[in-house]
Design an enzyme around this catalytic site. Structure first.
Site, mmCIF file in Angstrom:
data_model
loop_
_atom_site.group_PDB
_atom_site.id
_atom_site.type_symbol
_atom_site.label_atom_id
_atom_site.label_comp_id
_atom_site.label_asym_id
_atom_site.label_seq_id
_atom_site.Cartn_x
_atom_site.Cartn_y
_atom_site.Cartn_z
ATOM 1 C CG ASP A 154 -1.983 1.024 1.204
ATOM 2 O OD1 ASP A 154 -1.945 1.903 0.319
ATOM 3 O OD2 ASP A 154 -2.879 0.970 2.065
ATOM 4 C CG HIS A 223 -8.545 0.783 -4.279
ATOM 5 N ND1 HIS A 223 -9.468 1.638 -3.691
ATOM 6 C CD2 HIS A 223 -7.330 1.144 -3.755
ATOM 7 C CE1 HIS A 223 -8.834 2.464 -2.860
ATOM 8 N NE2 HIS A 223 -7.541 2.183 -2.884
HETATM 9 C C1 HEM Z 1 -3.850 2.711 -4.264
HETATM 10 C C2 HEM Z 1 -5.278 0.161 -0.406
HETATM 11 C C3 HEM Z 1 -8.547 3.582 0.670
HETATM 12 C C4 HEM Z 1 -6.695 6.322 -2.836
HETATM 13 C C5 HEM Z 1 -3.980 1.707 -3.345
HETATM 14 C C6 HEM Z 1 -3.260 0.452 -3.380
HETATM 15 C C7 HEM Z 1 -3.652 -0.247 -2.295
HETATM 16 C C8 HEM Z 1 -4.630 0.542 -1.562
HETATM 17 C C9 HEM Z 1 -3.175 -1.625 -1.879
HETATM 18 C C10 HEM Z 1 -2.261 0.030 -4.481
HETATM 19 C C11 HEM Z 1 -0.856 0.473 -4.271
HETATM 20 C C12 HEM Z 1 -0.641 1.964 -4.150
HETATM 21 O O1 HEM Z 1 -0.758 2.443 -3.032
HETATM 22 O O2 HEM Z 1 -0.400 2.657 -5.143
HETATM 23 C C13 HEM Z 1 -6.279 0.868 0.214
HETATM 24 C C14 HEM Z 1 -7.018 0.406 1.378
HETATM 25 C C15 HEM Z 1 -7.942 1.365 1.662
HETATM 26 C C16 HEM Z 1 -7.779 2.437 0.708
HETATM 27 C C17 HEM Z 1 -6.786 -0.914 2.096
HETATM 28 C C18 HEM Z 1 -8.978 1.395 2.749
HETATM 29 C C19 HEM Z 1 -9.699 0.372 3.084
HETATM 30 C C20 HEM Z 1 -8.340 4.609 -0.193
HETATM 31 C C21 HEM Z 1 -9.075 5.840 -0.178
HETATM 32 C C22 HEM Z 1 -8.542 6.620 -1.182
HETATM 33 C C23 HEM Z 1 -7.487 5.857 -1.818
HETATM 34 C C24 HEM Z 1 -10.216 6.167 0.772
HETATM 35 C C25 HEM Z 1 -8.904 8.005 -1.638
HETATM 36 C C26 HEM Z 1 -9.843 8.749 -1.140
HETATM 37 C C27 HEM Z 1 -5.757 5.577 -3.510
HETATM 38 C C28 HEM Z 1 -4.958 6.088 -4.620
HETATM 39 C C29 HEM Z 1 -4.161 5.041 -5.047
HETATM 40 C C30 HEM Z 1 -4.469 3.917 -4.178
HETATM 41 C C31 HEM Z 1 -4.974 7.502 -5.176
HETATM 42 C C32 HEM Z 1 -3.121 5.075 -6.189
HETATM 43 C C33 HEM Z 1 -3.782 4.901 -7.520
HETATM 44 C C34 HEM Z 1 -2.744 4.914 -8.616
HETATM 45 O O3 HEM Z 1 -2.178 3.851 -8.906
HETATM 46 O O4 HEM Z 1 -2.467 5.999 -9.131
HETATM 47 N N1 HEM Z 1 -4.818 1.722 -2.235
HETATM 48 N N2 HEM Z 1 -6.758 2.099 -0.141
HETATM 49 N N3 HEM Z 1 -7.399 4.646 -1.190
HETATM 50 N N4 HEM Z 1 -5.438 4.287 -3.266
HETATM 51 FE FE1 HEM Z 1 -6.128 3.159 -1.760
#
Ligand code: HEM
Length: 349
Positions: A154, A223
């Site tokens: 993450d 996601h």
């Molecule tokens: C990407 C997990 C909530 C925004 C990711 C990734 C994981 C992850 C594993 C892929 C690796 C990376 O970080 O690039 C989670 C979990 C969440 C959560 C477990 C809560 C249960 C959120 C929320 C937002 C968000 C609430 C925004 C309001 C993003 C963004 C990316 C991302 C912007 C990168 C997208 C890209 O590749 O450009 N998240 N996330 N996440 N997440 Fe989350």
């Protein structure tokens, strides 16, 4: 106040830009009526407290960020409001809900060791006890190789260096608040039993990355895809995240504390809107079938220069809530309290 329009782009941010660390404490508080002065004293002393705790432990990388909620701003400062400061906007999508919960202050404390965050949080609360109400406290840790408790790495796509600065900090568009930031936090609880019954390939489609290798997948409704958003000119709009796993195996509680900094809350809000209410490729983000948002708050993070030289209290230094009286057009408005010349108004105290 020392923060004026012409402090401009030179304003030093708080510890918004990191570094990402292996431990963090998140404290969300509301300010009790009459607690304003104590809160202001603590805000001014926070950088010094951080140095006291962190200086002797050079590898500890202790950093602190304090954010101010929309309703607290006018109680604490006689200074123009940050242009985009407003309460967290709750969202209700076809299946899932993002609640808005109370919060006047956020403390985001990071270090390579939890004891440093713990000590700084203890000093903060010693100073604030009696002036604030605790809404939420979460102690987060980095898990395995920077994975969340769903098992995925993450934070990979976080912007770095100049891109992180551009994404997270307010520029010249709001000259009174250059060097500040907006932060949204949400506490998510995972249903790990349900998640772990899914085959790994199904989990990977939901996240949009391979679980073991962390390689990105070409998956429209994931996601990652839903959170890849672009502005009017087609440029990618980014936020700076530092999510932390937390939980209690004894109580069967497993969560992710989401934290996202941005120069405008619009970007994070657009991501949340897509996650909860969908877009052309998906009705909502399926991560939410296994993750329930239980809190949601938005704060403005002033620059370090702002904390160094706080603007005065509103109403010439004395704020009070006047109880509504019959016939008054606007009940409960904030108005100056009668001057007490700095006395508590009790005997000769
Ligand atoms: C990407 C997990 C909530 C925004 C990711 C990734 C994981 C992850 C594993 C892929 C690796 C990376 O970080 O690039 C989670 C979990 C969440 C959560 C477990 C809560 C249960 C959120 C929320 C937002 C968000 C609430 C925004 C309001 C993003 C963004 C990316 C991302 C912007 C990168 C997208 C890209 O590749 O450009 N998240 N996330 N996440 N997440 Fe989350």
């Amino acid at each position: 106040p020392g923060v004026t329009s012409d402090s401009g782009s030179g304003a030093e941010p708080q510890g918004v830009l990191g570094p990402l660390t292996s431990a963090a404490i998140f404290l969300v508080l509301t300010v009790d009526p009459g607690g304003e002065e104590r809160v202001r004293d603590l805000l001014a002393d926070l950088p010094g407290l951080r140095r006291s705790v962190g200086f002797g432990v050079p590898g500890g990388q202790l950093s602190s960020v304090v954010g101010i909620g929309s309703q607290a701003w006018d109680r604490l400062f006689d200074y123009p409001r940050p242009a985009q400061l407003h309460p967290f906007r709750e969202l209700t999508g076809p299946r899932h809900h993002a609640p808005a919960t109370p919060g006047d202050l956020l403390f985001h404390l990071r270090a390579t060791r939890l004891d440093l965050c713990f000590l700084l949080a203890s000093h903060i609360m010693d100073r604030l006890r009696g002036a604030v109400t605790l809404e939420d406290e979460v102690q987060g840790f980095k898990f395995q190789d920077v994975r969340d408790l769903l098992g995925f790495v993450d934070g990979t796509e976080n912007p770095e260096g100049a891109a992180a600065k551009a994404a997270a900090l307010i520029g010249d568009e709001d000259p009174d608040h250059t060097g500040g930031s907006y932060v949204i936090v949400q506490k998510y609880l995972h249903d790990l039993d349900a998640w772990n019954t899914l085959p790994v390939e199904a989990q990977e489609k939901i996240i949009g990355r391979r679980k073991a290798s962390n390689v990105e997948l070409d998956e429209d409704a994931s996601h990652v895809a839903l959170n890849t958003i672009t502005g009017p000119d087609g440029e990618e709009r980014q936020i700076l995240r530092d999510n932390m796993p937390f939980g209690s195996p004894g109580r069967g509680e497993f969560g992710t504390y989401f934290i996202g900094y941005a120069g405008t809350p619009e970007v994070t809000e657009q991501m949340l809107d897509t996650m909860f209410c969908g877009n052309g490729s998906a009705p909502y983000d399926r991560i939410l079938d296994f993750s329930t948002a239980v809190t949601g708050t938005l704060f403005y993070v002033p620059s370090a220069d702002f904390l160094d030289d706080l603007p005065p209290l509103p109403f010439g230094g004395q704020a009070a809530v006047i109880p509504s009286a019959p016939g008054e057009p606007e009940p409960g408005v904030l108005a100056p309290a009668p001057s007490s010349g700095g006395s508590l108004g009790i005997g000769n105290l």
